[in-house]
Design an enzyme around this catalytic site. Structure first.
Site, PDB file in Angstrom:
ATOM      1  N   ASP A 223     144.732  24.404   1.682  1.00  0.00           N
ATOM      2  CA  ASP A 223     143.372  25.037   1.686  1.00  0.00           C
ATOM      3  C   ASP A 223     143.479  25.980   0.473  1.00  0.00           C
ATOM      4  OD1 ASP A 223     140.844  25.698   2.827  1.00  0.00           O
ATOM      5  OD2 ASP A 223     141.571  27.504   3.698  1.00  0.00           O
ATOM      6  N   SER A 247     134.815  28.093   3.469  1.00  0.00           N
ATOM      7  CA  SER A 247     134.941  26.573   4.121  1.00  0.00           C
ATOM      8  C   SER A 247     134.306  26.079   5.188  1.00  0.00           C
ATOM      9  CB  SER A 247     136.402  26.438   4.275  1.00  0.00           C
ATOM     10  OG  SER A 247     137.156  26.541   3.230  1.00  0.00           O
ATOM     11  N   GLN A 301     137.255  18.311   1.778  1.00  0.00           N
ATOM     12  CA  GLN A 301     136.438  19.615   2.041  1.00  0.00           C
ATOM     13  C   GLN A 301     135.394  19.830   1.717  1.00  0.00           C
ATOM     14  OE1 GLN A 301     137.712  23.799   0.850  1.00  0.00           O
ATOM     15  NE2 GLN A 301     138.685  24.060   2.899  1.00  0.00           N
TER      16      GLN A 301
END
Length: 311
Positions: A223, A247, A301
């Protein structure tokens, strides 16, 4: 003034952070970050949810993929509860659904993340890799990112609050060495690609040294840098308060052969690119390679990305 933790203490703290406690059948609790500020880091929730799912699969199957949606931003300082649904247990594959919740200001549990993880019994199979690891500078030839952070913090000394400076410069259990310029390193627009080596700052040994923990740490680290890749063409950064973002989802596929699971205490290259941004969102992809050039994981993502409006 508190003493700077050793590398071994930093890694022990990360292991503790990613160690979930079983509270009841298929209910686990994840601890908060000791020095966390503001919103919980998404990688922490992802990794703790994966750890809870992994704890519920005890027949030798290994996580090969996860797909998650971030629903709300969690807050630092409070634990997170993970509830498991055992959707499938087959001969070769298994599936787990995890709902991560945190109490709101009224003491009511509110979902902050939904995650589904798939598990497979390791087996042999047809193999190919379409996209080899790019030939880039090796980690031993690069400066640690923390040195760059110190320089930039000094340059921005009149614009950073004490909390922002502390967050930027706090000792981290994962060392990163960037080959390019990340969004917070430069205002110059550039192509949406970035390459960063990472590993935990001390070896993982003893009872902690399990494939499950290494996958959780890689999930945690995945991440980092990813969403920022879609900001590179615009020359803007969250760290300079030029963007508002979060996110929205996160997916990982683990590719390693059964006899060679990836290790988070050895250098891994995170190669990211962002083929599109628009409509207040940015889409990002990542490939994670070990030093032998083997693809060990793929990541995708999408995140919210909006230019901050001056008031």
């Amino acid at each position: 003034m508190s003493e700077t933790p050793t590398n071994e203490q930093l890694v022990a703290g990360l292991i503790g952070l990613l160690t979930v406690e079983k509270r009841a059948a298929d209910i686990y609790a994840g601890p908060p970050q000791a020095d966390g500020i503001g919103r919980v880091f998404g990688g922490q929730v992802l990794a703790q949810a994966l750890q809870a799912a992994q704890a519920s699969v005890t027949d030798g199957k290994r996580a090969h993929s996860l797909h998650a949606y971030f629903l709300r931003g969690g807050r630092e300082g409070a634990g997170i509860e993970y509830r498991i649904e055992r959707d499938f247990d087959g001969r070769s594959f298994a599936n787990r659904r995890v709902v991560a919740s945190q109490e709101d200001e009224h003491g009511m549990p509110v979902p902050i993340l939904n995650l589904t993880a798939s598990f497979q019994t390791p087996e042999e199979g047809l193999e190919h890799v379409d996209s080899p690891m790019p030939e880039l500078a090796r980690p031993e030839d690069l400066r640690p990112d923390i040195e760059v952070r110190r320089e930039i913090a000094d340059q921005w000394s009149d614009r950073l609050s004490e909390d922002q400076r502390r967050l930027m410069l706090r000792p981290r259990p994962i060392e990163m060495r960037t080959i390019d310029r990340l969004h917070w390193m430069s205002r110059e627009p550039r192509e949406p690609r970035a390459h960063t080596w990472f590993r935990v700052v001390a070896p993982i040994t003893g009872a902690d040294d399990t494939p499950e923990l290494h996958r959780a740490i890689i999930t945690y680290a995945s991440d980092y840098t990813l969403l920022g890749t879609s900001a590179l063409p615009h020359g803007l950064s969250w760290m300079r308060d030029e963007l508002v973002g979060a996110s929205l989802d996160h997916a990982i596929w683990f590719h390693s052969p059964k006899d060679k699971p990836p290790r988070a205490d050895e250098w891994l290259l995170y190669a990211t690119d962002a083929p599109w941004s628009g409509g207040g969102r940015g889409f990002n992809r990542g490939r994670i390679f070990n030093q032998a050039g083997e693809l060990v994981a793929s990541v995708a993502q999408e995140g919210m990305m909006r230019k901050r409006v001056s008031r």
